[in-house]
Design a protein around this motif. Structure first.
Motif, mmCIF file in Angstrom:
data_model
loop_
_atom_site.group_PDB
_atom_site.id
_atom_site.type_symbol
_atom_site.label_atom_id
_atom_site.label_comp_id
_atom_site.label_asym_id
_atom_site.label_seq_id
_atom_site.Cartn_x
_atom_site.Cartn_y
_atom_site.Cartn_z
ATOM 1 N N VAL A 33 52.005 -1.435 40.154
ATOM 2 C CA VAL A 33 50.779 -0.867 40.722
ATOM 3 C C VAL A 33 49.530 -1.541 40.144
ATOM 4 C CG1 VAL A 33 49.383 1.228 40.902
ATOM 5 C CG2 VAL A 33 51.840 1.327 41.302
ATOM 6 N N GLU A 34 49.513 -1.830 38.872
ATOM 7 C CA GLU A 34 48.334 -2.447 38.249
ATOM 8 C C GLU A 34 48.051 -3.846 38.807
ATOM 9 O OE1 GLU A 34 46.189 -0.868 36.360
ATOM 10 O OE2 GLU A 34 47.450 0.902 36.564
ATOM 11 N N ASP A 35 49.064 -4.496 39.387
ATOM 12 C CA ASP A 35 48.914 -5.861 39.901
ATOM 13 C C ASP A 35 48.512 -5.910 41.381
ATOM 14 O OD1 ASP A 35 49.720 -6.817 37.401
ATOM 15 O OD2 ASP A 35 51.828 -6.796 37.970
ATOM 16 N N ILE A 36 48.355 -4.771 42.027
ATOM 17 C CA ILE A 36 47.995 -4.739 43.449
ATOM 18 C C ILE A 36 46.579 -5.270 43.619
ATOM 19 C CG2 ILE A 36 47.596 -3.254 45.448
ATOM 20 C CD1 ILE A 36 49.771 -1.386 44.336
ATOM 21 N N GLU A 37 46.424 -6.239 44.515
ATOM 22 C CA GLU A 37 45.117 -6.863 44.734
ATOM 23 C C GLU A 37 44.248 -6.116 45.736
ATOM 24 O OE1 GLU A 37 45.495 -11.021 45.524
ATOM 25 O OE2 GLU A 37 46.812 -11.337 43.816
ATOM 26 N N LEU A 38 44.843 -5.339 46.622
ATOM 27 C CA LEU A 38 44.073 -4.570 47.603
ATOM 28 C C LEU A 38 43.527 -3.319 46.910
ATOM 29 C CD1 LEU A 38 46.538 -4.812 50.610
ATOM 30 C CD2 LEU A 38 44.421 -6.089 50.306
ATOM 31 N N LEU A 39 42.234 -3.323 46.620
ATOM 32 C CA LEU A 39 41.631 -2.260 45.816
ATOM 33 C C LEU A 39 41.842 -0.873 46.417
ATOM 34 C CD1 LEU A 39 40.028 -1.454 43.355
ATOM 35 C CD2 LEU A 39 37.936 -1.867 44.660
ATOM 36 N N GLY A 40 41.644 -0.732 47.727
ATOM 37 C CA GLY A 40 41.825 0.576 48.362
ATOM 38 C C GLY A 40 43.238 1.099 48.210
ATOM 39 N N LEU A 41 44.215 0.223 48.372
ATOM 40 C CA LEU A 41 45.627 0.606 48.220
ATOM 41 C C LEU A 41 45.928 0.962 46.771
ATOM 42 C CD1 LEU A 41 48.471 0.924 49.381
ATOM 43 C CD2 LEU A 41 48.797 -1.529 49.012
ATOM 44 N N LYS A 42 45.411 0.159 45.859
ATOM 45 C CA LYS A 42 45.630 0.412 44.432
ATOM 46 C C LYS A 42 45.063 1.783 44.037
ATOM 47 C CE LYS A 42 44.804 -1.803 39.976
ATOM 48 N NZ LYS A 42 44.301 -3.017 39.350
ATOM 49 N N LEU A 43 43.844 2.081 44.477
ATOM 50 C CA LEU A 43 43.236 3.379 44.166
ATOM 51 C C LEU A 43 43.997 4.530 44.814
ATOM 52 C CD1 LEU A 43 39.460 2.448 44.472
ATOM 53 C CD2 LEU A 43 40.770 2.844 42.372
ATOM 54 N N PHE A 44 44.450 4.339 46.051
ATOM 55 C CA PHE A 44 45.227 5.361 46.760
ATOM 56 C C PHE A 44 46.467 5.734 45.953
ATOM 57 C CE2 PHE A 44 48.606 6.511 49.765
ATOM 58 C CZ PHE A 44 47.990 7.510 50.500
#
Length: 61
Positions: A33-44
């Motif tokens: 999860v910490e490596d997700i580049e899509l900020l909206g998806l990461k925050l979700f």
């Protein structure tokens, strides 16, 4: 839509998030999860971290 399940081969939770607008499902292992580049998806996902860890969104394989 979010659902999770345990991958028995690696004993780690898989997180599936379906984007209805794009008709696409993102798949991540819980430890990625910490490596997700899509900020909206990461925050979700981060906003739902505790329920995810508790298995609230778990479905059977």
């Amino acid at each position: 839509m979010i659902e999770t399940q345990i991958d028995p081969d690696v004993n780690c939770r898989i997180i599936k998030v379906h984007d209805h607008d794009r008709n696409f499902t993102f798949l991540y292992y819980e430890d990625e999860v910490e490596d997700i580049e899509l900020l909206g998806l990461k925050l979700f996902i981060q906003e739902r971290r505790d329920p995810i860890r508790l298995g609230v969104y778990d479905v059977s394989l």
